[in-house]
Design an enzyme around this catalytic site. Structure first.
Site, PDB file in Angstrom:
ATOM      1  N   LYS A 117      43.517 -56.252  43.197  1.00  0.00           N
ATOM      2  CA  LYS A 117      42.605 -56.779  42.197  1.00  0.00           C
ATOM      3  C   LYS A 117      43.382 -57.659  41.216  1.00  0.00           C
ATOM      4  O   LYS A 117      44.508 -57.332  40.800  1.00  0.00           O
ATOM      5  CB  LYS A 117      41.940 -55.639  41.434  1.00  0.00           C
ATOM      6  CG  LYS A 117      41.038 -54.765  42.305  1.00  0.00           C
ATOM      7  CD  LYS A 117      39.803 -55.509  42.776  1.00  0.00           C
ATOM      8  CE  LYS A 117      38.869 -54.584  43.524  1.00  0.00           C
ATOM      9  NZ  LYS A 117      37.593 -55.251  43.880  1.00  0.00           N
ATOM     10  N   HIS A 171      31.659 -56.191  53.237  1.00  0.00           N
ATOM     11  CA  HIS A 171      32.077 -55.503  52.024  1.00  0.00           C
ATOM     12  C   HIS A 171      31.748 -54.016  52.070  1.00  0.00           C
ATOM     13  O   HIS A 171      30.623 -53.622  52.361  1.00  0.00           O
ATOM     14  CB  HIS A 171      31.377 -56.138  50.816  1.00  0.00           C
ATOM     15  CG  HIS A 171      31.516 -55.359  49.548  1.00  0.00           C
ATOM     16  ND1 HIS A 171      30.490 -54.591  49.011  1.00  0.00           N
ATOM     17  CD2 HIS A 171      32.568 -55.212  48.701  1.00  0.00           C
ATOM     18  CE1 HIS A 171      30.889 -54.032  47.885  1.00  0.00           C
ATOM     19  NE2 HIS A 171      32.141 -54.376  47.677  1.00  0.00           N
TER      20      HIS A 171
END
Length: 376
Positions: free
Chosen positions: A175, A306
């Site tokens: 991230k 996803h």
């Protein structure tokens, strides 16, 4: 002609607690609070002839009770229907709730029914779902996300990345999108150095950059040989993503937040994604996912579904070009079965349907249930 009919439906709202609060860029920039739980919606179908199917959808942070409530309203319309007619039934469920739209929460409730119908069909055929859809492969390249969140200190990030690789997971996603962009670069540089030049690494900004910042960051990340840069801009900024995809060598990945076939069609039409990231529960199940995948294939776009690996490993295995599947172990306590991983790849289950059954723990975490019809 099948004379079988849907006789009974059981809906469950299950709250899955997370071991640690989860933070990505949306938390650090104040848009959202840390995530502490996931609301799961399960649909269990049974036909008059005794065939069964299990479907799922989910919501993060908010929306779980709304999904359950909408599913509860829709469920009676399926009683007595032929479970083979999946596309027709998706359309019937959509029109039953047409006043609240054809995307978002409205179709995410439908998704649980749609997945259950496909699971039922594959189980009845004694085939894994991937085989029912027409599999291209028996395993899919996978990457880990759960070890790379922004709340994770750098030293632990390196430990997590190494552990994932040793477990057999192929890629590592980190991230990014912190207010201090230099920290993003340092973390990516450290993981690249730790894992070596050939390890597949992805980064995910979770929609946190404006266009000038995304331009600068994409340029800075070019030197790290990344598999992709995910959601550098707002999910609805198709033109902005297209400009980045055209300018930089590093592929752009996006699509996970879109909740309809039409939204994904626009993304593809703009040339906004090198990797398309549809989420089957978010778009309304397998029926709309397959429409999105067909458009992506025609456009020559790569695929990386996803979340929800337990479902997406089957859908990715049925995509012509080599896809990626996102590895999250968060949902594992909900099921009695586990996915096998080896040599950087996730193996497609050989059990019929999704190859899943709800665990006792899932039953214990159940907050609400609703039943319709009569058990045969």
């Amino acid at each position: 002609m099948s004379l079988d009919r849907i006789a009974h439906i059981r809906l469950s709202s299950v709250i899955l607690p997370l071991a640690n609060p989860i933070s990505d860029a949306k938390v650090l920039t104040g848009r959202q609070k840390p995530m502490t739980e996931i609301a799961m919606l399960f649909a269990e179908l049974q036909t008059a002839d005794g065939h069964t199917g299990l479907g799922l959808s989910y919501s993060k942070r908010a929306g779980g009770p709304g999904q359950f409530a909408h599913a509860r309203e829709l469920a009676p319309t399926l009683i007595g229907e032929d479970p083979n007619d999946i596309a027709r039934l998706w359309n019937k469920l959509c029109w039953a709730g047409a006043s609240v739209g054809r995307s978002g929460l409205a179709v995410q409730a439908i998704g649980a029914f749609d997945v259950a119908l496909y699971d039922l069909k594959a189980r009845r055929a004694s085939l894994p779902l991937a085989k029912l859809l027409g599999a291209w492969r028996d395993s899919v390249a996978c990457y880990n996300t759960s070890g790379g969140f922004l709340h994770t200190p750098l030293e632990q990030l390196l430990v997590n990345a190494q552990a994932s690789r040793e477990r057999g997971i192929g890629g590592i996603k980190l991230k990014v999108g912190q207010p201090d962009r230099a920290l993003d670069l340092r973390r990516v540089e450290a993981v690249r150095k730790h894992l070596g030049d050939d390890a597949p690494i992805m980064v995910d900004a979770n929609q946190q950059w404006d266009r000038p910042t995304a331009q600068r960051m994409c340029r800075a990340f070019e030197d790290f040989n990344l598999v992709w840069i995910e959601e550098p801009l707002d999910a609805d900024d198709h033109a902005g993503h297209a400009a980045l995809a055209a300018q930089f060598d590093t592929p752009i990945a996006t699509g996970e937040m879109l909740t309809s076939v039409a939204d994904h069609a626009s993304l593809i039409r703009h040339g906004a994604a090198d990797y398309l990231m549809p989420d089957a529960p978010r778009v309304g199940g397998i029926t709309p996912f397959l429409k999105i995948a067909a458009q992506a294939e025609a456009a020559g776009v790569m695929l990386a579904p996803h979340f929800a690996m337990e479902l997406h490993v089957h859908l990715a295995a049925a995509y012509p070009t080599e896809p990626w599947v996102e590895h999250f172990d968060w949902l594992e306590p909900l099921f009695n079965e586990r996915l096998a991983i080896a040599n950087g790849r996730m193996l497609v289950p050989t059990r019929p349907g999704l190859g899943l059954s709800l665990s006792d723990q899932a039953r214990a975490w159940t907050r609400q249930t609703a039943e319709f019809g009569v058990r045969p």
